[in-house]
Design an enzyme around this catalytic site. Structure first.
Site, PDB file in Angstrom:
ATOM      1  N   HIS A  96      42.011  42.675-122.607  1.00 18.95           N
ATOM      2  CA  HIS A  96      40.972  43.545-122.678  1.00 18.95           C
ATOM      3  C   HIS A  96      40.013  43.581-121.564  1.00 18.95           C
ATOM      4  O   HIS A  96      39.014  44.496-121.452  1.00 18.95           O
ATOM      5  CB  HIS A  96      40.138  43.479-124.091  1.00 18.95           C
ATOM      6  N   ASP A 119      38.118  46.553-132.465  1.00 18.69           N
ATOM      7  CA  ASP A 119      38.353  45.370-132.231  1.00 18.69           C
ATOM      8  C   ASP A 119      37.741  44.501-133.234  1.00 18.69           C
ATOM      9  O   ASP A 119      36.743  44.756-133.953  1.00 18.69           O
ATOM     10  CB  ASP A 119      37.737  45.222-130.750  1.00 18.69           C
ATOM     11  N   HIS A 121      36.658  41.630-132.337  1.00 18.26           N
ATOM     12  CA  HIS A 121      35.644  40.981-131.256  1.00 18.26           C
ATOM     13  C   HIS A 121      34.703  42.285-130.524  1.00 18.26           C
ATOM     14  O   HIS A 121      35.096  43.316-130.209  1.00 18.26           O
ATOM     15  CB  HIS A 121      36.353  39.986-130.306  1.00 18.26           C
ATOM     16  N   ASP A 123      33.457  41.468-127.491  1.00 18.00           N
ATOM     17  CA  ASP A 123      33.664  41.568-126.116  1.00 18.00           C
ATOM     18  C   ASP A 123      32.509  41.866-125.307  1.00 18.00           C
ATOM     19  O   ASP A 123      32.696  42.749-124.144  1.00 18.00           O
ATOM     20  CB  ASP A 123      34.900  42.586-125.731  1.00 18.00           C
ATOM     21  N   HIS A 136      38.083  38.819-120.825  1.00 15.52           N
ATOM     22  CA  HIS A 136      38.532  39.654-121.908  1.00 15.52           C
ATOM     23  C   HIS A 136      37.448  39.673-122.952  1.00 15.52           C
ATOM     24  O   HIS A 136      37.359  40.394-123.833  1.00 15.52           O
ATOM     25  CB  HIS A 136      39.880  39.427-122.397  1.00 15.52           C
ATOM     26  N   ASP A 224      41.964  47.350-129.506  1.00 13.07           N
ATOM     27  CA  ASP A 224      42.412  46.156-129.467  1.00 13.07           C
ATOM     28  C   ASP A 224      43.358  45.735-130.606  1.00 13.07           C
ATOM     29  O   ASP A 224      42.657  45.728-131.611  1.00 13.07           O
ATOM     30  CB  ASP A 224      41.428  45.147-129.313  1.00 13.07           C
ATOM     31  N   ASP A 226      44.231  43.341-132.131  1.00 13.14           N
ATOM     32  CA  ASP A 226      43.775  42.195-132.999  1.00 13.14           C
ATOM     33  C   ASP A 226      42.694  42.986-133.985  1.00 13.14           C
ATOM     34  O   ASP A 226      42.104  42.039-134.742  1.00 13.14           O
ATOM     35  CB  ASP A 226      43.513  41.072-132.199  1.00 13.14           C
ATOM     36  N   GLU A 269      46.115  44.141-125.732  1.00 11.11           N
ATOM     37  CA  GLU A 269      46.171  42.554-126.163  1.00 11.11           C
ATOM     38  C   GLU A 269      47.590  42.334-127.078  1.00 11.11           C
ATOM     39  O   GLU A 269      47.530  41.192-128.002  1.00 11.11           O
ATOM     40  CB  GLU A 269      45.020  42.254-127.071  1.00 11.11           C
TER      41      GLU A 269
HETATM   42  N1  LIG Z   1      34.722  36.095-128.150  1.00 15.78           N
HETATM   43  C1  LIG Z   1      35.616  35.094-127.764  1.00 15.78           C
HETATM   44  C2  LIG Z   1      36.948  35.780-127.795  1.00 15.78           C
HETATM   45  C3  LIG Z   1      37.044  37.092-126.823  1.00 15.78           C
HETATM   46  C4  LIG Z   1      38.179  38.159-127.517  1.00 15.78           C
HETATM   47  C5  LIG Z   1      38.328  39.025-126.481  1.00 15.78           C
HETATM   48  B1  LIG Z   1      39.435  40.317-127.285  1.00 15.78           B
HETATM   49  O1  LIG Z   1      38.813  40.983-128.205  1.00 15.78           O
HETATM   50  O2  LIG Z   1      39.702  41.045-126.097  1.00 15.78           O
HETATM   51  O3  LIG Z   1      40.795  39.728-127.768  1.00 15.78           O
HETATM   52  C6  LIG Z   1      35.330  34.880-125.893  1.00 15.78           C
HETATM   53  O4  LIG Z   1      34.526  35.171-125.501  1.00 15.78           O
HETATM   54  O5  LIG Z   1      36.164  34.276-125.502  1.00 15.78           O
HETATM   55 MN   LIG Z   2      39.153  43.063-127.207  1.00 16.41          MN
HETATM   56 MN   LIG Z   3      39.857  41.418-129.995  1.00 10.53          MN
END
Ligand SMILES: N[C@@H](CC/C=C/[B-](O)(O)O)C(=O)O
Ligand SMILES: [Mn+2]
Ligand SMILES: [Mn+2]
Length: 311
Positions: A96, A119, A121, A123, A136, A224, A226, A269
């Site tokens: 991401h 998502d 999250h 991000d 990401h 995303d 997830d 992702e």
């Molecule tokens: N908040 C976590 C997880 C980040 C997640 C990223 B994704 O939403 O792109 O999967 C971090 O800062 O590492």
């Molecule tokens: Mn993401």
């Molecule tokens: Mn995510």
């Protein structure tokens, strides 16, 4: 629908190998043929090639900054070109962190956009607030005007300027947000429908309120995988329980499709190496394909091509 596909086989916004294999996996699952079968004009711009910057030591804790910066510069140019060719841009990730280049390039081509970020999250870590240093988890802080004082100048990022207002952002599906991110979202009064609101309101009401809240700018959907529950899409790097059902995930794409405002889509992702079984990988990849088909007119009631004229 006229669709321009960009493959972005990139993984350096996070530490787990495999996410760079997703673009070809999505193609091999028949994404382009399925889009054509439902009446889309599809142009495949192929996969971008990214340089691995040597000795890319962490900067202010953020990992692979130079590699991520140069990848997103290239992606920004590619998305801008696809938009200038008149297509809806589809960016197949990759992790991401690629949303930095995708949203930047989209904005460079069409002007200010609304972002719907689906998502688990947010991000929205800054390089300094991140606990992992994985970019990401930070793309939103690079993009938002309101966070620029919190993002230090980073190597290979001098090409980009912030291009998104927090007023033009809506989150859907949140359930794994760090305290620092939550604070930032409250400070900026970002509109967010966490899984609590999805449960309370139902996905139809979430989508109505999302589109009522947003202006009529072109929509950039950053999906995303997830966001969907890991029981459906387990082959991903940062799974979080309690996600969207397959049906809720599809409804989001069907709803945004019918607004007629969808101007760019990221699908990120998907990590084929994170599936424990072949079924895990297949379920994840086919769900990602179905979500993209929903963005471009697939209806669960069925579709038929316009040359089957009805009385
Ligand atoms: N908040 C976590 C997880 C980040 C997640 C990223 B994704 O939403 O792109 O999967 C971090 O800062 O590492
Ligand atoms: Mn993401
Ligand atoms: Mn995510």
């Amino acid at each position: 629908h006229s669709v321009g596909i960009i493959g972005a086989p990139f993984s350096k916004g996070q530490p787990k190998d495999g996410v760079e294999c997703a673009p070809n996996k999505l193609r091999a699952a028949g994404l382009l043929e399925r889009l054509q079968q439902q009446g889309c004009a599809v142009k495949d711009y192929g996969n971008l090639t990214f340089e691995n910057v040597a000795l890319d030591e962490p900067v202010k804790g953020s990992k692979s900054v130079r590699t991520v910066g140069s990848a997103n510069q290239r992606l920004s140019e590619a998305v801008k070109a696809v938009k200038r060719d008149g297509h809806t841009a589809v960016m197949l990730g990759g992790d991401h962190s690629l949303a930095i280049g995708s949203i930047h390039g989209h904005t460079a081509a069409v002007g200010p956009v609304s972002v719907v970020w689906v998502d688990a999250h947010a991000d929205i870590h800054t390089p300094l607030s991140s606990n992992t240093g994985n970019i990401h988890g930070q793309p939103m802080s690079y993009l938002l005007y309101e966070l620029q004082s919190k993002v230090p100048p980073l190597p290979n990022f001098s090409w980009m300027k912030p291009c998104l207002s927090s007023r033009d952002l809506v989150y859907i599906g949140l359930r794994d947000v760090d305290p620092e991110e939550h604070y930032i979202m409250k400070l900026l009064t970002v509109k967010a429908f966490s899984m609590t609101q999805v449960d309370q309101l139902g996905v139809a009401r979430v989508m109505e309120e999302t589109c009522d809240y947003l202006s009529k700018k072109p929509i950039h959907l950053s999906y995303d995988i997830d966001a969907i529950d890991p029981s459906v899409t387990p082959a991903t790097g940062t799974p979080a329980v309690g996600g969207l059902t397959y049906r809720e995930g599809i409804y989001i794409t069907e709803y945004l499709c019918q607004t007629g405002l969808l101007s760019a889509v990221d699908m990120v992702e998907v990590n084929p190496l994170r599936g424990r079984t072949e079924d895990d990988v297949h379920s994840t990849v086919s769900t990602a394909v179905d979500l993209l088909l929903g963005c471009f007119g697939r209806r669960r009631e069925g579709n038929h091509l316009p040359d089957y004229s009805l009385p």
